[in-house]
Design a protein around this motif. Structure first.
Motif, PDB file in Angstrom:
ATOM      1  N   ARG A   5       0.817  -1.358   0.066  1.00 46.75           N
ATOM      2  CA  ARG A   5      -0.071  -0.066  -0.065  1.00 46.75           C
ATOM      3  C   ARG A   5       0.703   1.306  -0.070  1.00 46.75           C
ATOM      4  NH1 ARG A   5      -2.656  -0.593   4.495  1.00 46.75           N
ATOM      5  NH2 ARG A   5      -4.148  -2.295   3.568  1.00 46.75           N
ATOM      6  N   THR A   6       1.926   1.234   0.991  1.00 45.77           N
ATOM      7  CA  THR A   6       2.887   2.438   0.991  1.00 45.77           C
ATOM      8  C   THR A   6       3.592   2.439  -0.459  1.00 45.77           C
ATOM      9  OG1 THR A   6       3.191   1.922   3.271  1.00 45.77           O
ATOM     10  CG2 THR A   6       4.970   3.257   2.229  1.00 45.77           C
ATOM     11  N   THR A   7       3.991   1.459  -1.052  1.00 44.66           N
ATOM     12  CA  THR A   7       4.560   1.697  -2.341  1.00 44.66           C
ATOM     13  C   THR A   7       3.718   2.090  -3.343  1.00 44.66           C
ATOM     14  OG1 THR A   7       5.841  -0.450  -1.811  1.00 44.66           O
ATOM     15  CG2 THR A   7       5.944   0.336  -4.157  1.00 44.66           C
ATOM     16  N   GLY A   8       2.421   1.729  -3.438  1.00 45.08           N
ATOM     17  CA  GLY A   8       1.312   2.301  -4.333  1.00 45.08           C
ATOM     18  C   GLY A   8       1.355   3.694  -4.255  1.00 45.08           C
ATOM     19  N   LEU A   9       1.161   4.190  -2.935  1.00 43.64           N
ATOM     20  CA  LEU A   9       0.984   5.564  -2.781  1.00 43.64           C
ATOM     21  C   LEU A   9       2.230   6.610  -3.251  1.00 43.64           C
ATOM     22  CD1 LEU A   9      -0.591   5.708   0.804  1.00 43.64           C
ATOM     23  CD2 LEU A   9      -1.778   6.273  -1.292  1.00 43.64           C
ATOM     24  N   VAL A  10       3.545   5.974  -2.843  1.00 46.16           N
ATOM     25  CA  VAL A  10       4.699   6.487  -3.126  1.00 46.16           C
ATOM     26  C   VAL A  10       4.642   6.534  -4.910  1.00 46.16           C
ATOM     27  CG1 VAL A  10       7.015   6.343  -3.555  1.00 46.16           C
ATOM     28  CG2 VAL A  10       6.057   5.851  -1.385  1.00 46.16           C
ATOM     29  N   SER A  11       4.275   5.740  -5.517  1.00 49.68           N
ATOM     30  CA  SER A  11       4.366   5.553  -6.980  1.00 49.68           C
ATOM     31  C   SER A  11       3.631   6.627  -7.598  1.00 49.68           C
ATOM     32  CB  SER A  11       3.956   4.141  -7.311  1.00 49.68           C
ATOM     33  OG  SER A  11       5.093   3.155  -7.034  1.00 49.68           O
ATOM     34  N   LEU A  12       2.259   6.731  -6.969  1.00 48.33           N
ATOM     35  CA  LEU A  12       1.209   7.867  -7.444  1.00 48.33           C
ATOM     36  C   LEU A  12       1.748   9.076  -7.272  1.00 48.33           C
ATOM     37  CD1 LEU A  12      -1.593   8.523  -8.450  1.00 48.33           C
ATOM     38  CD2 LEU A  12      -2.365   8.325  -6.215  1.00 48.33           C
ATOM     39  N   ASP A  39      15.161   1.867 -13.507  1.00 47.34           N
ATOM     40  CA  ASP A  39      13.726   2.130 -13.903  1.00 47.34           C
ATOM     41  C   ASP A  39      13.469   3.444 -13.407  1.00 47.34           C
ATOM     42  OD1 ASP A  39      10.760   0.810 -13.744  1.00 47.34           O
ATOM     43  OD2 ASP A  39      10.885   2.102 -11.828  1.00 47.34           O
ATOM     44  N   SER A  40      12.621   4.182 -14.178  1.00 48.05           N
ATOM     45  CA  SER A  40      12.347   5.800 -14.016  1.00 48.05           C
ATOM     46  C   SER A  40      11.640   5.834 -12.704  1.00 48.05           C
ATOM     47  CB  SER A  40      11.562   6.285 -15.118  1.00 48.05           C
ATOM     48  OG  SER A  40      10.094   5.286 -14.835  1.00 48.05           O
ATOM     49  N   THR A  41      10.685   5.108 -11.849  1.00 44.37           N
ATOM     50  CA  THR A  41      10.385   5.349 -10.684  1.00 44.37           C
ATOM     51  C   THR A  41      11.134   5.319  -9.707  1.00 44.37           C
ATOM     52  OG1 THR A  41       8.140   4.365 -11.385  1.00 44.37           O
ATOM     53  CG2 THR A  41       8.426   4.684  -9.326  1.00 44.37           C
ATOM     54  N   LEU A  42      12.060   4.293  -9.363  1.00 49.30           N
ATOM     55  CA  LEU A  42      13.091   4.058  -8.810  1.00 49.30           C
ATOM     56  C   LEU A  42      14.150   5.523  -8.765  1.00 49.30           C
ATOM     57  CD1 LEU A  42      13.765   0.411  -8.911  1.00 49.30           C
ATOM     58  CD2 LEU A  42      12.592   1.691  -7.245  1.00 49.30           C
ATOM     59  N   PHE A  43      14.647   5.675 -10.020  1.00 51.42           N
ATOM     60  CA  PHE A  43      15.235   6.861 -10.167  1.00 51.42           C
ATOM     61  C   PHE A  43      15.136   8.179  -9.622  1.00 51.42           C
ATOM     62  CE2 PHE A  43      17.819  10.016 -12.626  1.00 51.42           C
ATOM     63  CZ  PHE A  43      19.160   9.699 -12.337  1.00 51.42           C
ATOM     64  N   VAL A  44      13.736   8.351  -9.926  1.00 53.18           N
ATOM     65  CA  VAL A  44      13.263   9.642  -9.417  1.00 53.18           C
ATOM     66  C   VAL A  44      13.204   9.687  -7.822  1.00 53.18           C
ATOM     67  CG1 VAL A  44      11.054  11.273  -9.369  1.00 53.18           C
ATOM     68  CG2 VAL A  44      11.988  10.159 -11.536  1.00 53.18           C
ATOM     69  N   LEU A  65      12.732   2.996  -0.493  1.00 56.51           N
ATOM     70  CA  LEU A  65      13.350   2.766  -1.916  1.00 56.51           C
ATOM     71  C   LEU A  65      13.811   1.303  -1.799  1.00 56.51           C
ATOM     72  CD1 LEU A  65      14.711   3.777  -4.391  1.00 56.51           C
ATOM     73  CD2 LEU A  65      16.538   4.409  -3.030  1.00 56.51           C
ATOM     74  N   PHE A  66      14.476   0.601  -0.659  1.00 51.28           N
ATOM     75  CA  PHE A  66      14.644  -0.610  -0.763  1.00 51.28           C
ATOM     76  C   PHE A  66      13.699  -1.680  -1.230  1.00 51.28           C
ATOM     77  CE2 PHE A  66      15.557  -4.811   1.226  1.00 51.28           C
ATOM     78  CZ  PHE A  66      16.808  -5.126   0.888  1.00 51.28           C
ATOM     79  N   LEU A  67      12.134  -1.429  -0.360  1.00 47.05           N
ATOM     80  CA  LEU A  67      11.127  -2.325  -0.888  1.00 47.05           C
ATOM     81  C   LEU A  67      10.993  -2.146  -2.122  1.00 47.05           C
ATOM     82  CD1 LEU A  67       9.287  -1.723   2.556  1.00 47.05           C
ATOM     83  CD2 LEU A  67      10.441  -3.704   1.660  1.00 47.05           C
ATOM     84  N   ALA A  79      21.095  -2.354  -3.123  1.00 43.64           N
ATOM     85  CA  ALA A  79      22.287  -2.018  -2.368  1.00 43.64           C
ATOM     86  C   ALA A  79      22.664  -0.464  -2.331  1.00 43.64           C
ATOM     87  CB  ALA A  79      23.236  -2.588  -3.442  1.00 43.64           C
ATOM     88  N   VAL A  80      21.983   0.355  -3.609  1.00 41.55           N
ATOM     89  CA  VAL A  80      22.283   1.902  -3.435  1.00 41.55           C
ATOM     90  C   VAL A  80      21.459   2.435  -2.185  1.00 41.55           C
ATOM     91  CG1 VAL A  80      21.521   4.075  -4.525  1.00 41.55           C
ATOM     92  CG2 VAL A  80      22.770   2.048  -5.619  1.00 41.55           C
ATOM     93  N   ALA A  81      20.249   1.698  -1.841  1.00 42.14           N
ATOM     94  CA  ALA A  81      19.582   2.175  -0.883  1.00 42.14           C
ATOM     95  C   ALA A  81      20.164   1.706   0.608  1.00 42.14           C
ATOM     96  CB  ALA A  81      18.243   1.574  -0.835  1.00 42.14           C
TER      97      ALA A  81
END
Length: 656
Positions: A5-12, A39-44, A65-67, A79-81
């Motif tokens: 749920r948290t990941t979905g909100l962050v992506s939005l 991935d663009s979402t991860l990068f932003v 970011l890790f999840l 690893a970056v996270a």
């Protein structure tokens, strides 16, 4: 479920953010994203984390970011996270548990990087965060301990990223400790590694300049010039050019070529005046070198003016050191402004004293930490060794039960092989422990010698300024000077014992005439004799040439003569030698009629720090050091137990 749920909100949120940002920034991020295949979402979201890296809230953001990276199967962004958490504690404001947090997340990224086969993240956090933090905090022994572990691991695994990072870390540590011989080794290793594996060469100019500066510090100008010439081949921009000119100017000042130094200074100043980046990044460096130039040319007013500019810039950054005050004191001394010179030297002394006290406190904490870690490592090794022994025992019984008749020879061979491996590991561990002990003693002796030299120097100055009528003050300064010299002698003896224990050989290939040496020893010892004591020299023949080490032999015999002079109140001291034809050896004896040594103490006196009279002066290392030197020269040093009128020490050397 909560994580999804948290990941979905962050992506939005990120999608809305992506649509609202200006086009040119969007284009820049897309370019970097494509470069690293992220991935663009991860990068932003990662860029957003970087912008908040000093904020406490970034830790939760990095967990998110890790999840997100885990869901997309992106091990690199995972690893970056984790690695970015070390950035937070490295760059963030200081707090009580900052070091513990940095250690925790450095170990976390090391474990994750090893499991996912991404060693570059392990070495980056280890070298550029944890070790660099120790170096900046002046916890140099801890930094060196971690760097040595990192070097062993990276070289054993042949991982280039780790070797490059640890060589750079070791170079910085040894420069901070002012051990430029060792710094030179790692500067050259770093260059060799870069050239061998064709790594990024854009910074090779600075690496060669660091090597050149190390050679100047060790007074090897020819090698420094070679490094300067090599650095010139990799100049790619004006920043490199400015650094090269500073290095060239430092070289000309060191070699006293003031004509070329003047030309180089003019060229350097012109370049700095037209390049803003150079003025920002290297202005202080140029000002310090320029100060040295004017001191060498005797233009002390200019030197003082340039020095003041450098001093102000360094004051703003908190980089004031005792050396700066000494430099200012030397300028005022040359200008004959002795009052200001005295004030500068007093400030240098006060700052040096406070820094030494602080460094002693830090060193105590460092050694306690190192000992704690070594204790844990030792316990771990003991558990592993016990487990190995149990497994080995089980295997041995199984083989004996199954093959006791058929393969008895093979069993014996296997057992011998296993035992040899255990012995070899034990030997390697012992040698490693010996090397660590030697490095520890040498580093600590170096740290102790610096404040002691200051005490000796200032006590001599103090003594010279006290009038002859003030006998009490004169006596106190003499006591301080004698005590300091005694401590310096103790440090030298400990260093020498450590060096010889580590396996340093003593060459015995110098041809000498023994009578000439003996006469030198006798003349030197006469000044130590007490009234009524006679010094006698008894050679067996008029001339004898042999190959030995005259310096080391003089060290041992002179110490024996000095000891005899201290403990002989009346009678005589005899230096004699003869040849033992059966053993083809030279026998030198120092015999006196002094107080002697009790029969039960004659072996004890050769032990380290052994003193029969605990109230007498001396370090208790002289005889132990003498015996060790003689053994290294294939000879011996013993006490003649048959002589009862005093002491008779006997040295034996082989004759080539």
């Amino acid at each position: 479920m909560e994580a999804c749920r948290t990941t979905g909100l962050v992506s939005l949120f990120l999608l809305l953010f992506w649509l609202l940002i200006p086009g040119h920034i969007h284009g820049q991020q897309t370019s970097e994203q494509e470069k690293y295949h992220v991935d663009s979402t991860l990068f932003v979201y990662y860029q957003h984390c970087k912008a908040e890296i000093k904020s406490p809230s970034v830790m939760q953001m990095l967990d998110t970011l890790f999840l997100m990276a885990k869901e997309k199967g992106d091990l690199r962004m995972q690893a970056v996270a984790i690695s970015s958490k070390t950035d937070h504690f490295y760059f963030g404001p200081s707090f009580e548990d900052q070091e513990d947090s940095l250690i925790l997340y450095t170990n976390t990224i090391k474990d994750f990087a090893r499991k996912t086969n991404q060693p570059q993240y392990c070495y980056f956090a280890w070298a550029n965060r944890l070790i660099t933090y120790y170096t900046k905090q002046k916890k140099l022994n801890l930094a060196l301990y971690e760097a040595n572990k990192m070097q062993q691991e990276s070289e054993s695994r042949e991982e280039i990223d780790g070797m490059q990072n640890c060589y750079q870390a070791l170079l910085r540590i040894y420069q901070s400790k002012e051990l430029y011989k060792q710094a030179t080794i790692y500067a050259q290793k770093l260059i060799d590694l870069t050239l061998k594996y064709n790594l990024n060469k854009y910074n090779l100019t600075n690496k060669y300049l660091e090597l050149s500066n190390c050679y100047l510090r060790t007074n090897e100008p020819a090698k420094a010039w070679e490094a300067l010439e090599e650095s010139k081949l990799y100049i790619g921009n004006e920043l490199n050019q400015g650094a090269y000119l500073c290095g060239l100017l430092r070289y000309y000042i060191h070699t006293k070529d003031m004509v070329k130094a003047r030309e180089t200074l003019k060229e350097t100043t012109q370049l700095f005046s037209k390049n803003t980046e150079l003025r920002i990044k290297r202005a202080t460096n140029l000002l310090e070198i320029e100060t040295n130039y004017y001191i060498e040319t005797g233009e002390y007013d200019k030197a003082l003016g340039v020095f003041q500019q450098a001093f102000e810039k360094l004051s703003q950054n908190g980089f004031i050191t005792p050396t700066l005050y000494r430099t200012r004191g030397s300028i005022y001394t040359a200008k004959k402004d002795y009052q200001k010179a005295i004030e500068s030297y007093e400030k240098a002394f006060e700052l040096s004293d406070s820094l030494n006290s602080a460094q002693e406190d830090i060193a105590v904490g460092e050694f306690a930490t190192i000992l704690g870690m070594e204790h844990l490592n030792l316990e771990n090794k003991e558990l592993i060794q016990k487990n190995q022994e149990i497994q080995l025992e089980k295997r041995r019984y199984l083989i004996i039960l199954l093959c006791i008749i058929v393969v008895i020879v093979g069993v014996m061979f296997f057992r011998e092989t296993q035992l040899n491996k255990v012995l070899r590991r034990a030997k390697d561990a012992e040698q490693s422990a010996s090397r660590m002990k030697t490095e520890f003693i040498q580093n600590m002796s170096h740290e102790i010698r610096t404040p002691l030299n200051s005490i000796v120097g200032f006590s001599q100055i103090l003594s010279s300024k006290i009038s002859e009528e003030d006998e009490e003050s004169k006596e106190y300064t003499t006591i301080i000077e004698q005590g300091s010299n005694h401590l310096l002698q103790l440090v030298d003896n400990v260093l020498e014992l450590s060096s010889l224990d580590s396996g340093t050989p003593i060459p015995i290939d110098t041809k000498v005439e023994i009578n000439a040496l003996c006469r030198q020893w006798v003349e030197k010892a006469k000044s130590s004799l007490k009234p009524g004591v006679e010094l006698v020299y008894q050679p067996e023949q008029d001339e004898l040439h042999l190959y030995t080490n005259p310096g080391r032999l003089s060290q041992v015999v002179s110490h024996l003569l000095h000891n005899s002079a201290r403990f002989t109140e009346k009678g005589s001291i005899t230096l004699s030698w003869h040849i033992n034809p059966k053993q083809r050896s030279l026998v030198i004896s120092v015999t006196d009629t002094g107080i002697g040594i009790p029969q039960d103490k004659q072996d004890f006196v050769f032990e380290r720090f052994a003193k029969i009279d605990t109230f007498s002066t001396g370090t208790g290392l002289g005889l132990a050091l003498g015996r060790l030197i003689m053994e290294k020269m294939n000879g011996s040093l013993v006490l003649d137990d048959k002589y009862t009128e005093g002491c008779s020490f006997v040295l034996t050397l082989p004759i080539k």
